[in-house]
Design a protein around this motif. Sequence first.
Motif, PDB file in Angstrom:
ATOM      1  N   ALA A   1       0.911   9.001   0.025  1.00 13.57           N
ATOM      2  CA  ALA A   1       0.474   8.318   1.245  1.00 13.57           C
ATOM      3  C   ALA A   1       1.621   8.271   2.242  1.00 13.57           C
ATOM      4  CB  ALA A   1      -0.010   6.901   0.915  1.00 13.57           C
ATOM      5  N   GLY A   2       1.297   7.780   3.441  1.00 13.61           N
ATOM      6  CA  GLY A   2       2.323   7.471   4.419  1.00 13.61           C
ATOM      7  C   GLY A   2       2.756   8.620   5.295  1.00 13.61           C
TER       8      GLY A   2
ATOM      9  N   SER B   1      -0.450   2.485   6.027  1.00 11.90           N
ATOM     10  CA  SER B   1      -1.389   2.668   4.923  1.00 11.90           C
ATOM     11  C   SER B   1      -2.657   3.413   5.322  1.00 11.90           C
ATOM     12  CB  SER B   1      -1.779   1.301   4.350  1.00 11.90           C
ATOM     13  OG  SER B   1      -2.453   0.543   5.347  1.00 11.90           O
TER      14      SER B   1
ATOM     15  N   THR C   1       2.843   2.331  -4.896  1.00  9.69           N
ATOM     16  CA  THR C   1       1.778   1.390  -4.564  1.00  9.69           C
ATOM     17  C   THR C   1       1.830   0.200  -5.509  1.00  9.69           C
ATOM     18  OG1 THR C   1       0.359   3.180  -3.779  1.00  9.69           O
ATOM     19  CG2 THR C   1      -0.715   1.105  -4.329  1.00  9.69           C
TER      20      THR C   1
ATOM     21  N   SER D   1       0.811  -1.214   0.000  1.00  5.85           N
ATOM     22  CA  SER D   1       0.000   0.000   0.000  1.00  5.85           C
ATOM     23  C   SER D   1       0.844   1.263   0.000  1.00  5.85           C
ATOM     24  CB  SER D   1      -0.948   0.001   1.200  1.00  5.85           C
ATOM     25  OG  SER D   1      -1.871  -1.074   1.097  1.00  5.85           O
ATOM     26  N   HIS D   2       2.050   1.187   0.586  1.00  4.83           N
ATOM     27  CA  HIS D   2       2.966   2.331   0.600  1.00  4.83           C
ATOM     28  C   HIS D   2       4.368   1.766   0.766  1.00  4.83           C
ATOM     29  CE1 HIS D   2       4.814   6.036   2.604  1.00  4.83           C
ATOM     30  NE2 HIS D   2       4.530   6.397   1.362  1.00  4.83           N
TER      31      HIS D   2
ATOM     32  N   GLY E   1       7.688   4.630  -1.528  1.00  2.23           N
ATOM     33  CA  GLY E   1       6.364   5.224  -1.430  1.00  2.23           C
ATOM     34  C   GLY E   1       5.401   4.860  -2.540  1.00  2.23           C
TER      35      GLY E   1
ATOM     36  N   ARG F   1      -3.549   8.042   3.677  1.00  3.69           N
ATOM     37  CA  ARG F   1      -3.527   8.267   2.224  1.00  3.69           C
ATOM     38  C   ARG F   1      -4.270   9.570   1.968  1.00  3.69           C
ATOM     39  NH1 ARG F   1      -1.620   4.949  -1.379  1.00  3.69           N
ATOM     40  NH2 ARG F   1      -2.003   5.399  -3.578  1.00  3.69           N
TER      41      ARG F   1
END
Length: 493
Positions: free
Chosen positions: A424-425, A309, A282, A274-275, A280, A312
């Motif tokens: 994200a993250g 995750s 996906t 997801s990250h 970073g 986001r």
Amino acid sequence: MPKRAAGVSLPFLQPDTGGDAPLHRQLYERLREAILSGALAPRSRLPSTRTLSRELGVSRGTVEGAFAQLDAEGFLERRVGSGSVVALPEHARLPRSVAATPGRRNGASIRPGLSRRGQRLSRDVLPPEPRDVQPFTPCLPALDLFPMRLWGRTVAKQARHSGPALMTAGEPAGFRPLREAIAAHLATARGVRCGWRQVLVLSSTQQALDLSARLLLDEGDAVWLEEPGYLGARAAFESAGARVQPVPVDTEGLRVEVGTRRAPGARLAYVTPSHQYPLGVTLSLPRRLALLEWARASSAWVLEDDYDSEFRYATRPLAAIQGLDVAGRVLYAGTFNKVMFPSLRLAFLVVPEVLVDAFTAARAATDGHAPLLSQAAMAHFMEAGHYAAHLRQMRLAYAERRDALLDALRREADGWLRPGAAEAGMHVTAFLTDGKRDEDVVRRADTRRLGARRLSPLYLGRDVAQGLVLGFSGASPAGLRSAVRTLTRLRDD
């Protein structure tokens, strides 16, 4: 003139009156070390407590306390009218080379006694975590925004109403109400499909990695590891004796076809889909499906680390790979330590049903259980809706902090730092574009306690990128802007 009592001279016993340790304890430890090292030979007679107290300038009771402890432990032999003599025989003393250099007990002189696994585990792979808040520390939550009073009331309430029930030994797999709350949260927030019995409460993601390595890998088994990838995962798998196979990451995440070509018989694949840490990006849906198909066909395992995750910023958090798994090959790891605060020490691992009993037994054998009061408080925090509310607030705050970091990098560091994916993250990886080595940049940054991490050590192969891993969640927007200016000045000096 008074008659001087017989006995050896003990100038090395002079205590440190300004030290933290009590004087009698200092005397005890120094005498004990002298006896063990042979500086005081067997049957040596010590001065009387009266004489020694006068020579050292301490009370007679202080000396008496030290002598009494040594007598009780068998180092001295005390007889009325005969004084005190060293009772430890020659064959019981430590060799001088060991006794004289106690620091070597943690060094090379002891290393040959470690097992092969112990030698691998003792390697200094992971960088030390900072004990203070530094602006660029990756994955550090916003401690300045944490609802401490609410959390304190939650803990106090659980302590008042539960009493002795939370003071006994807990279930190895974890406190049932917390496991139920985790399963419910993961179903709605992350698309994870599991029953509460599949949830194990642990202390950290690192413990999840260690347990998985112990239970699923044999010596020499191949493991796919993202390239670049998380050092904690590399340490866990290498300490288990696994053969780590780096698999490159591009803009769509792990290149499954490369892993299949390089190590088709791998036993496990570790991913942060997801990250991806640290780049970073996906993992795309086609590659998620390809990864699951490889695991099913190869009877391999996928360990999904969903470490941050929840945060986001452009879209809703992406569903976990575990929710797509119909063959029961995915283990899903998550943590509260990066959402709440690091010292909470609560994480979780969702395992396929076939592995529940084995992982529960291993948890009991290695660590017992997590603290019950913390688990009960976390369960209530989630059930009352406080956890979901905290997540929403942190998403907004981290989005603002991410924007501040990216803006500062554009304004202050354009031309030598190029930010990577930042959808994200809690961190951004910035690549060095001026030919400098990240080791040199981070060494300078450490002098100002900026908390930046190097990118290059996260690679195993020869194709290594130079860059900085910059956290943004733990510092205010103003603090991040200031940190970027400081970093740029250090680079130009």
